[in-house]
Design a protein around this motif. Structure first.
Motif, PDB file in Angstrom:
ATOM      1  N   GLY A  96      31.946  57.921  56.738  1.00 34.92           N
ATOM      2  CA  GLY A  96      31.058  57.585  55.636  1.00 34.92           C
ATOM      3  C   GLY A  96      31.533  56.496  54.708  1.00 34.92           C
ATOM      4  N   ILE A  97      32.744  55.960  54.922  1.00 32.47           N
ATOM      5  CA  ILE A  97      33.252  54.879  54.064  1.00 32.47           C
ATOM      6  C   ILE A  97      32.348  53.653  54.194  1.00 32.47           C
ATOM      7  CG2 ILE A  97      35.079  53.131  53.949  1.00 32.47           C
ATOM      8  CD1 ILE A  97      36.000  55.450  52.439  1.00 32.47           C
ATOM      9  N   ASP A  98      31.998  53.048  53.060  1.00 33.48           N
ATOM     10  CA  ASP A  98      31.096  51.895  53.086  1.00 33.48           C
ATOM     11  C   ASP A  98      31.789  50.631  53.582  1.00 33.48           C
ATOM     12  OD1 ASP A  98      28.729  53.160  52.003  1.00 33.48           O
ATOM     13  OD2 ASP A  98      29.792  53.257  50.087  1.00 33.48           O
ATOM     14  N   ASN A  99      33.004  50.391  53.106  1.00 34.65           N
ATOM     15  CA  ASN A  99      33.724  49.165  53.485  1.00 34.65           C
ATOM     16  C   ASN A  99      35.182  49.481  53.771  1.00 34.65           C
ATOM     17  OD1 ASN A  99      31.592  48.050  51.175  1.00 34.65           O
ATOM     18  ND2 ASN A  99      31.757  46.729  52.970  1.00 34.65           N
ATOM     19  N   VAL A 100      35.723  48.826  54.797  1.00 35.58           N
ATOM     20  CA  VAL A 100      37.138  48.960  55.143  1.00 35.58           C
ATOM     21  C   VAL A 100      37.736  47.562  55.187  1.00 35.58           C
ATOM     22  CG1 VAL A 100      38.814  49.746  56.846  1.00 35.58           C
ATOM     23  CG2 VAL A 100      36.680  51.033  56.512  1.00 35.58           C
ATOM     24  N   TRP A 101      38.808  47.370  54.428  1.00 34.07           N
ATOM     25  CA  TRP A 101      39.528  46.099  54.462  1.00 34.07           C
ATOM     26  C   TRP A 101      40.834  46.312  55.203  1.00 34.07           C
ATOM     27  CZ3 TRP A 101      43.070  43.872  50.154  1.00 34.07           C
ATOM     28  CH2 TRP A 101      43.559  42.621  50.560  1.00 34.07           C
ATOM     29  N   VAL A 102      40.999  45.623  56.326  1.00 35.70           N
ATOM     30  CA  VAL A 102      42.263  45.635  57.051  1.00 35.70           C
ATOM     31  C   VAL A 102      43.118  44.510  56.480  1.00 35.70           C
ATOM     32  CG1 VAL A 102      43.408  45.476  59.278  1.00 35.70           C
ATOM     33  CG2 VAL A 102      41.142  46.544  59.120  1.00 35.70           C
ATOM     34  N   CYS A 103      44.074  44.886  55.646  1.00 40.05           N
ATOM     35  CA  CYS A 103      44.925  43.919  54.958  1.00 40.05           C
ATOM     36  C   CYS A 103      46.106  43.548  55.857  1.00 40.05           C
ATOM     37  CB  CYS A 103      45.431  44.521  53.644  1.00 40.05           C
ATOM     38  SG  CYS A 103      46.566  43.472  52.724  1.00 40.05           S
ATOM     39  N   PRO A 104      46.303  42.266  56.144  1.00 40.32           N
ATOM     40  CA  PRO A 104      47.465  41.873  56.959  1.00 40.32           C
ATOM     41  C   PRO A 104      48.766  42.226  56.235  1.00 40.32           C
ATOM     42  CG  PRO A 104      45.849  40.088  56.810  1.00 40.32           C
ATOM     43  CD  PRO A 104      45.452  41.109  55.795  1.00 40.32           C
ATOM     44  N   PHE A 105      49.627  42.990  56.914  1.00 40.99           N
ATOM     45  CA  PHE A 105      50.882  43.384  56.277  1.00 40.99           C
ATOM     46  C   PHE A 105      51.984  42.424  56.697  1.00 40.99           C
ATOM     47  CE2 PHE A 105      54.714  45.639  55.264  1.00 40.99           C
ATOM     48  CZ  PHE A 105      54.392  46.288  54.091  1.00 40.99           C
ATOM     49  N   THR A 106      52.609  41.820  55.712  1.00 41.91           N
ATOM     50  CA  THR A 106      53.668  40.842  55.940  1.00 41.91           C
ATOM     51  C   THR A 106      54.871  41.170  55.065  1.00 41.91           C
ATOM     52  OG1 THR A 106      52.869  39.403  54.169  1.00 41.91           O
ATOM     53  CG2 THR A 106      51.934  39.046  56.375  1.00 41.91           C
ATOM     54  N   ILE A 107      55.986  40.515  55.343  1.00 45.05           N
ATOM     55  CA  ILE A 107      57.180  40.664  54.510  1.00 45.05           C
ATOM     56  C   ILE A 107      56.864  40.243  53.080  1.00 45.05           C
ATOM     57  CG2 ILE A 107      59.451  39.675  54.055  1.00 45.05           C
ATOM     58  CD1 ILE A 107      59.587  41.784  56.161  1.00 45.05           C
ATOM     59  N   GLU A 108      56.073  39.174  52.935  1.00 48.26           N
ATOM     60  CA  GLU A 108      55.705  38.682  51.591  1.00 48.26           C
ATOM     61  C   GLU A 108      54.916  39.734  50.823  1.00 48.26           C
ATOM     62  OE1 GLU A 108      57.040  35.643  54.110  1.00 48.26           O
ATOM     63  OE2 GLU A 108      55.295  36.951  54.446  1.00 48.26           O
ATOM     64  N   LEU A 109      53.997  40.416  51.515  1.00 46.29           N
ATOM     65  CA  LEU A 109      53.231  41.482  50.867  1.00 46.29           C
ATOM     66  C   LEU A 109      54.151  42.614  50.441  1.00 46.29           C
ATOM     67  CD1 LEU A 109      50.243  42.369  50.214  1.00 46.29           C
ATOM     68  CD2 LEU A 109      50.358  43.697  52.330  1.00 46.29           C
ATOM     69  N   GLU A 167      55.875  49.839  58.871  1.00 48.26           N
ATOM     70  CA  GLU A 167      57.187  50.145  59.439  1.00 48.26           C
ATOM     71  C   GLU A 167      57.536  49.194  60.587  1.00 48.26           C
ATOM     72  OE1 GLU A 167      59.440  53.992  61.395  1.00 48.26           O
ATOM     73  OE2 GLU A 167      58.128  54.301  59.660  1.00 48.26           O
ATOM     74  N   GLN A 168      56.535  48.714  61.316  1.00 48.18           N
ATOM     75  CA  GLN A 168      56.799  47.770  62.394  1.00 48.18           C
ATOM     76  C   GLN A 168      57.287  46.430  61.846  1.00 48.18           C
ATOM     77  OE1 GLN A 168      52.863  48.153  64.273  1.00 48.18           O
ATOM     78  NE2 GLN A 168      53.887  48.930  66.096  1.00 48.18           N
ATOM     79  N   VAL A 169      56.860  46.092  60.639  1.00 47.44           N
ATOM     80  CA  VAL A 169      57.278  44.844  60.001  1.00 47.44           C
ATOM     81  C   VAL A 169      58.642  45.001  59.332  1.00 47.44           C
ATOM     82  CG1 VAL A 169      56.711  43.170  58.189  1.00 47.44           C
ATOM     83  CG2 VAL A 169      54.893  44.095  59.651  1.00 47.44           C
ATOM     84  N   LEU A 170      58.821  46.105  58.608  1.00 42.54           N
ATOM     85  CA  LEU A 170      60.034  46.290  57.814  1.00 42.54           C
ATOM     86  C   LEU A 170      61.209  46.805  58.636  1.00 42.54           C
ATOM     87  CD1 LEU A 170      58.360  47.913  54.684  1.00 42.54           C
ATOM     88  CD2 LEU A 170      59.150  45.555  54.912  1.00 42.54           C
ATOM     89  N   TYR A 171      60.919  47.612  59.660  1.00 40.64           N
ATOM     90  CA  TYR A 171      61.995  48.224  60.450  1.00 40.64           C
ATOM     91  C   TYR A 171      61.684  48.101  61.948  1.00 40.64           C
ATOM     92  CZ  TYR A 171      62.477  50.359  55.831  1.00 40.64           C
ATOM     93  OH  TYR A 171      62.580  50.560  54.485  1.00 40.64           O
ATOM     94  N   PRO A 172      61.620  46.892  62.465  1.00 33.86           N
ATOM     95  CA  PRO A 172      61.248  46.718  63.878  1.00 33.86           C
ATOM     96  C   PRO A 172      62.199  47.426  64.842  1.00 33.86           C
ATOM     97  CG  PRO A 172      62.149  44.678  62.943  1.00 33.86           C
ATOM     98  CD  PRO A 172      61.920  45.606  61.805  1.00 33.86           C
ATOM     99  N   GLU A 173      63.445  47.640  64.410  1.00 31.28           N
ATOM    100  CA  GLU A 173      64.415  48.299  65.285  1.00 31.28           C
ATOM    101  C   GLU A 173      64.070  49.759  65.563  1.00 31.28           C
ATOM    102  OE1 GLU A 173      65.716  49.045  61.087  1.00 31.28           O
ATOM    103  OE2 GLU A 173      64.942  47.315  62.205  1.00 31.28           O
TER     104      GLU A 173
END
Length: 246
Positions: free
Chosen positions: A72-85, A46-52
């Motif tokens: 208990g999660i084995d792996n966490v992927w922090v995916c960069p969120f962009t307009i392209e994504l 929401e910070q990317v899509l609706y900054p206002e």
């Protein structure tokens, strides 16, 4: 690479509802002898899509990673969120995740959607899963005393100064980290804070030492006044809100 049991979401705050979803993912993965894998995003979509809209967040990416690993999660992927994504079609979005971690099953909340215009609804994801060979599991909303536990509800409680109510939904007291500068703790201006102008009892943690002290959230975003000097002086610190005083 061996497939995993995967969950996708913002997981802002990693509240009790998130705990329920993540616990089911972890249990399912262990029962099948697979790893559990979570995908979260930074910054908040929401910070990317609706900054206002000036959305404030409850947890940093690092805090979310740590809290989910504690579940208990084995792996966490922090995916960069962009307009392209955000412009990816649902299947393109899913394939991006599968390239990083093949899926045996995808577990999501009932209101989850992804892809351009949130077109990747539960029904669409079920079709994609059937096509690509993974199963979809939908976890219903987590309720506490008749209320749906959500990040939005927690932000609303904090904005009203109801730090105990927020703690009930989080499953822990709400904490923020920043830098002590004189008689203030300075945090990211986009960080959600309790209602300004009120006094709260809080616990301050610095260099492994803790102390209780009253604090007041200032109207200026990201500023919290300490009503007593920080025992260790200036430097990194974490503040945990315990209760509202006035």
């Amino acid at each position: 690479m061996k497939p995993a049991i995967v969950t996708i979401g913002m997981f802002d705050g990693v509240h009790l509802g998130h705990h329920e979803l993540v616990s089911q993912v972890v249990d399912r993965a262990r029962s099948l002898g697979l790893r559990s894998f979570a995908v979260t995003f930074d910054p908040h979509p929401e910070q990317v899509l609706y900054p206002e809209r000036k959305l404030t967040y409850l947890s940093t990416a690092d805090e979310r990673r740590l809290l989910m690993q504690e579940c208990g999660i084995d792996n966490v992927w922090v995916c960069p969120f962009t307009i392209e994504l955000a412009r990816l079609e649902p299947e393109e979005f899913v394939r991006l995740i599968v390239e990083r971690q093949p899926m045996a099953e995808l577990w999501v909340g009932a209101d989850f959607a992804l892809g351009r215009g949130r077109k990747g609804t539960i029904a669409v994801l079920a079709e994609i899963g059937s096509k690509l060979g993974w199963g979809l599991h939908v976890v219903p909303p987590y309720m506490l005393e008749g209320q749906v536990v959500s990040s939005t509800a927690i932000r609303t409680l904090l904005a009203a100064g109801a730090v105990r109510g927020a703690a009930d939904l989080l499953g822990r007291n709400y904490s923020v980290s920043g830098e002590i500068e004189g008689d203030e703790l300075v945090v990211d201006p986009d960080r959600a804070l309790p209602r300004p102008g009120l006094e709260y009892d809080a616990e301050l943690r610095q260099d492994g030492a803790t102390s209780e002290l009253p604090v007041t959230v200032q109207p200026t975003p990201g500023r919290i006044s300490l009503e007593r000097p920080a025992p260790r002086g200036n430097g990194p610190a974490t503040l945990t809100f315990l209760r509202r005083v006035s």
